[in-house]
Motif scaffolding. Structure first.
Motif, PDB file in Angstrom:
ATOM      1  N   VAL A 184      39.679  48.188  38.107  1.00  0.00           N
ATOM      2  CA  VAL A 184      41.005  48.314  38.680  1.00  0.00           C
ATOM      3  C   VAL A 184      41.558  46.911  38.855  1.00  0.00           C
ATOM      4  N   THR A 185      42.846  46.719  38.565  1.00  0.00           N
ATOM      5  CA  THR A 185      43.473  45.401  38.665  1.00  0.00           C
ATOM      6  C   THR A 185      43.942  45.144  40.087  1.00  0.00           C
ATOM      7  N   VAL A 186      43.603  43.968  40.593  1.00  0.00           N
ATOM      8  CA  VAL A 186      44.069  43.541  41.914  1.00  0.00           C
ATOM      9  C   VAL A 186      45.334  42.701  41.784  1.00  0.00           C
ATOM     10  N   ASP A 187      45.329  41.760  40.820  1.00  0.00           N
ATOM     11  CA  ASP A 187      46.467  40.857  40.656  1.00  0.00           C
ATOM     12  C   ASP A 187      46.512  40.427  39.193  1.00  0.00           C
ATOM     13  N   THR A 188      47.622  40.718  38.506  1.00  0.00           N
ATOM     14  CA  THR A 188      47.744  40.369  37.089  1.00  0.00           C
ATOM     15  C   THR A 188      47.998  38.896  36.871  1.00  0.00           C
ATOM     16  N   ALA A 189      48.189  38.128  37.936  1.00  0.00           N
ATOM     17  CA  ALA A 189      48.315  36.679  37.799  1.00  0.00           C
ATOM     18  C   ALA A 189      46.969  35.980  37.935  1.00  0.00           C
ATOM     19  N   GLY A 190      45.923  36.747  38.142  1.00  0.00           N
ATOM     20  CA  GLY A 190      44.596  36.165  38.271  1.00  0.00           C
ATOM     21  C   GLY A 190      44.268  35.792  39.704  1.00  0.00           C
ATOM     22  N   GLY A 191      43.032  35.347  39.906  1.00  0.00           N
ATOM     23  CA  GLY A 191      42.607  34.968  41.247  1.00  0.00           C
ATOM     24  C   GLY A 191      41.328  34.159  41.213  1.00  0.00           C
ATOM     25  N   TRP A 192      41.359  32.988  41.850  1.00  0.00           N
ATOM     26  CA  TRP A 192      40.228  32.078  41.868  1.00  0.00           C
ATOM     27  C   TRP A 192      39.349  32.355  43.076  1.00  0.00           C
ATOM     28  N   SER A 193      38.040  32.263  42.870  1.00  0.00           N
ATOM     29  CA  SER A 193      37.032  32.317  43.933  1.00  0.00           C
ATOM     30  C   SER A 193      37.211  33.520  44.860  1.00  0.00           C
ATOM     31  N   PRO A 194      37.291  34.744  44.320  1.00  0.00           N
ATOM     32  CA  PRO A 194      37.517  35.912  45.181  1.00  0.00           C
ATOM     33  C   PRO A 194      36.339  36.175  46.117  1.00  0.00           C
ATOM     34  N   LYS A 195      36.671  36.700  47.298  1.00  0.00           N
ATOM     35  CA  LYS A 195      35.679  37.146  48.277  1.00  0.00           C
ATOM     36  C   LYS A 195      35.998  38.605  48.596  1.00  0.00           C
ATOM     37  N   LEU A 196      35.039  39.496  48.315  1.00  0.00           N
ATOM     38  CA  LEU A 196      35.255  40.936  48.427  1.00  0.00           C
ATOM     39  C   LEU A 196      34.512  41.490  49.631  1.00  0.00           C
ATOM     40  N   ALA A 197      35.161  42.422  50.341  1.00  0.00           N
ATOM     41  CA  ALA A 197      34.515  43.097  51.476  1.00  0.00           C
ATOM     42  C   ALA A 197      35.140  44.473  51.645  1.00  0.00           C
ATOM     43  N   PHE A 198      34.459  45.329  52.409  1.00  0.00           N
ATOM     44  CA  PHE A 198      34.963  46.654  52.753  1.00  0.00           C
ATOM     45  C   PHE A 198      35.329  46.697  54.234  1.00  0.00           C
ATOM     46  N   LEU A 199      36.434  47.370  54.547  1.00  0.00           N
ATOM     47  CA  LEU A 199      36.782  47.660  55.932  1.00  0.00           C
ATOM     48  C   LEU A 199      36.103  48.959  56.357  1.00  0.00           C
ATOM     49  N   ALA A 204      48.242  29.817  46.102  1.00  0.00           N
ATOM     50  CA  ALA A 204      48.428  30.252  47.481  1.00  0.00           C
ATOM     51  C   ALA A 204      47.232  31.089  47.915  1.00  0.00           C
ATOM     52  N   LEU A 205      46.767  30.865  49.121  1.00  0.00           N
ATOM     53  CA  LEU A 205      45.666  31.650  49.644  1.00  0.00           C
ATOM     54  C   LEU A 205      46.181  33.055  49.953  1.00  0.00           C
ATOM     55  N   THR A 206      45.566  34.053  49.339  1.00  0.00           N
ATOM     56  CA  THR A 206      46.098  35.410  49.335  1.00  0.00           C
ATOM     57  C   THR A 206      45.013  36.410  49.730  1.00  0.00           C
ATOM     58  N   LEU A 207      45.419  37.418  50.474  1.00  0.00           N
ATOM     59  CA  LEU A 207      44.534  38.525  50.827  1.00  0.00           C
ATOM     60  C   LEU A 207      45.117  39.802  50.247  1.00  0.00           C
ATOM     61  N   ALA A 208      44.351  40.464  49.385  1.00  0.00           N
ATOM     62  CA  ALA A 208      44.769  41.748  48.827  1.00  0.00           C
ATOM     63  C   ALA A 208      44.057  42.856  49.571  1.00  0.00           C
ATOM     64  N   VAL A 209      44.826  43.849  50.005  1.00  0.00           N
ATOM     65  CA  VAL A 209      44.288  44.964  50.796  1.00  0.00           C
ATOM     66  C   VAL A 209      44.557  46.262  50.033  1.00  0.00           C
ATOM     67  N   GLU A 210      43.525  47.041  49.846  1.00  0.00           N
ATOM     68  CA  GLU A 210      43.670  48.305  49.130  1.00  0.00           C
ATOM     69  C   GLU A 210      44.615  49.245  49.888  1.00  0.00           C
ATOM     70  N   ARG A 211      45.507  49.887  49.139  1.00  0.00           N
ATOM     71  CA  ARG A 211      46.494  50.766  49.769  1.00  0.00           C
ATOM     72  C   ARG A 211      45.823  52.009  50.308  1.00  0.00           C
ATOM     73  N   GLN A 251      38.567  50.883  52.755  1.00  0.00           N
ATOM     74  CA  GLN A 251      39.437  50.058  51.918  1.00  0.00           C
ATOM     75  C   GLN A 251      38.728  48.759  51.546  1.00  0.00           C
ATOM     76  N   ARG A 252      38.996  48.305  50.329  1.00  0.00           N
ATOM     77  CA  ARG A 252      38.490  47.015  49.898  1.00  0.00           C
ATOM     78  C   ARG A 252      39.523  45.938  50.186  1.00  0.00           C
ATOM     79  N   VAL A 253      39.045  44.754  50.563  1.00  0.00           N
ATOM     80  CA  VAL A 253      39.908  43.596  50.769  1.00  0.00           C
ATOM     81  C   VAL A 253      39.337  42.447  49.948  1.00  0.00           C
ATOM     82  N   VAL A 254      40.233  41.652  49.358  1.00  0.00           N
ATOM     83  CA  VAL A 254      39.820  40.525  48.524  1.00  0.00           C
ATOM     84  C   VAL A 254      40.625  39.296  48.931  1.00  0.00           C
TER      85      VAL A 254
END
Length: 438
Positions: free
Chosen positions: A400-415, A431-438, A419-422
């Protein structure tokens, strides 16, 4: 209900009009990847610039009530970097970052929550011990106070505080590179790389040790976990540690020649049930170029998993060990044959592994640079760049795609909601970014 509540908070943070947040350093990014919807909401944590080395120096931990703690560096002038902390809760990014420390040498950061729900952060800090280059040379641990301020404690200053029993290991002043931290009860457990005097290719870098400081905030005990002074294995290039069935376990790679030298191979250790001794450092996987190191995860049902990529082949694999017996996983034969996750073009980079606590399925976040092989970090293809998560369900990997612009040094965890957060540095802007599963 908990999942929807978290998403409602994220939606409120986005705002109805999709305008920019009042604080330019913390907010949200409601765009949908150029028209391509992803199942993740992206929150901007900080937009300030980071030096190249610090791009990979980010840390994330999930605390009580799904509070997401984030530690990271920001370049504030030609010499100094600021170590900062922010939290995300219910889709809201903490408006103002908390300053932890100002440093000139950026070589790793790790974050963990104590039983009281307060975060602690470990990094290379303290003083220079008269070194001209290593203006920070100690293992520092900063503890957060109730009012949001931070107090730095030096856990280790010298290489002979943890005794290995050989003259190469038991000397020098440069300790605390690339630390990893967990809590066992009220005790902080921090593993780190001891590189002695940080100069000689053989005695210092090849002869490095993995060591442990435990306790805190003011009283610490010290122990050698993997002595490299006689072995010359370059132990502890990048380290990850977690708690598994009440005892810490860790992975590290071998790095020869410098603090940020390319890593190779994957080593595993776990502490024995006596709470003191450790299993020997055993190479569980041969890897030519580990990039930012292997990623370790543990699940009470599935056991241990290690995700690693070979930079030279762009092959990302997963190995597992059930780990239900305290003596298991201490030998290479206890681990499965590597399961290929991704092996196309230039990708599989910077893997971060986590197990779904409900289904016990492994998920791995990683970066795809290009569908063409042979690309390096500075020549990724904008049309191919992507941050993805691959999940193994019934022996099949599904992306599953999180970000089509790519992402450096991801850190993955579950809430706790599932939900997954990256956490990652966004492609292009960094930019330091946090992706949260909908």
């Amino acid at each position: 209900m908990k999942r929807h509540a978290w998403l409602l908070g994220a939606a409120l943070a986005l705002g109805c009009g999709g305008g920019k947040p009042a604080n330019p350093d913390a907010g949200t990014n409601p765009q949908s990847d150029g028209g391509t919807e992803t199942p993740f909401v992206r929150l901007t944590v900080d937009t300030e610039a980071s030096e190249q080395l610090a791009i990979s120096n980010i840390a994330m931990a999930v605390g009580p009530d799904d509070r997401i703690g984030i530690a990271y560096y920001v370049k504030v002038n030609d010499k100094d970097s600021e170590l900062r902390y922010r939290e995300v809760k219910d889709g809201q990014v903490q408006a103002t970052a908390e300053k932890i420390a100002t440093v000139q040498r950026v070589y790793g950061v790790t974050l963990a929550f104590n039983p009281a729900g307060q975060p602690a952060v470990s990094y290379l800090g303290g003083g220079s011990d008269d070194s001209v280059f290593w203006l920070q040379s100690d293992l520092a641990v900063s503890f957060r106070n109730a009012n949001g301020t931070w107090t730095e404690r030096v856990a280790v200053k010298r290489g002979d505080e943890a005794i290995a029993g050989n003259p190469v290991s038991d000397t020098g002043y440069l300790v605390g590179i690339n630390p990893a931290m967990v809590f066992s009860g009220n005790d902080a457990l921090v593993v780190y790389r001891d590189v002695h005097n940080g100069q000689s290719p053989q005695q210092d870098w090849a002869g490095s040790d993995v060591e442990l400081a435990s306790g805190g905030p003011t009283a610490w005990q010290h122990r050698v976990v993997a002595a490299g002074g006689d072995v010359k294995g370059g132990y502890g290039g990048r380290i990850q540690m977690l708690m598994a069935d009440g005892q810490p376990a860790l992975v590290f790679d071998s790095a020869l020649g410098a603090a940020d030298a390319p890593g190779q191979n994957v080593f595993f250790q776990r502490r024995n049930t006596d709470g003191t001794t450790w299993t020997p450092a055993v190479q569980v996987q041969a890897v030519g170029g580990t990039m930012l190191g292997a990623s370790l995860a543990y699940d009470p049902v599935a056991g241990f998993g290690i995700a690693a990529v070979d930079r030279f082949t762009s092959q990302l694999t997963l190995i597992t060990c059930d780990g239900k017996a305290a003596t298991k996983c201490a030998a290479a034969r206890d681990w499965t044959t590597p399961d290929p996750v991704y092996q196309t073009g230039s990708g599989g980079w910077y893997p971060s592994l986590a197990f779904d606590p409900a289904t016990h399925d492994p998920s791995i976040a990683f970066h795809i640079c290009s569908l063409e092989s042979g690309r390096n970090e500075g020549s990724c293809s904008p049309s191919d760049d992507a941050l993805v998560i691959a999940t193994r369900v019934e022996d099949q990997w599904r992306e599953v795609t999180v970000d089509t612009a790519g992402g450096w040094s991801p850190k993955l965890a579950f809430l706790s909601t599932g939900q997954r957060v990256v956490l990652y540095r966004a492609g292009g802007t960094q930019a330091l970014t946090l992706a949260v599963e909908r």
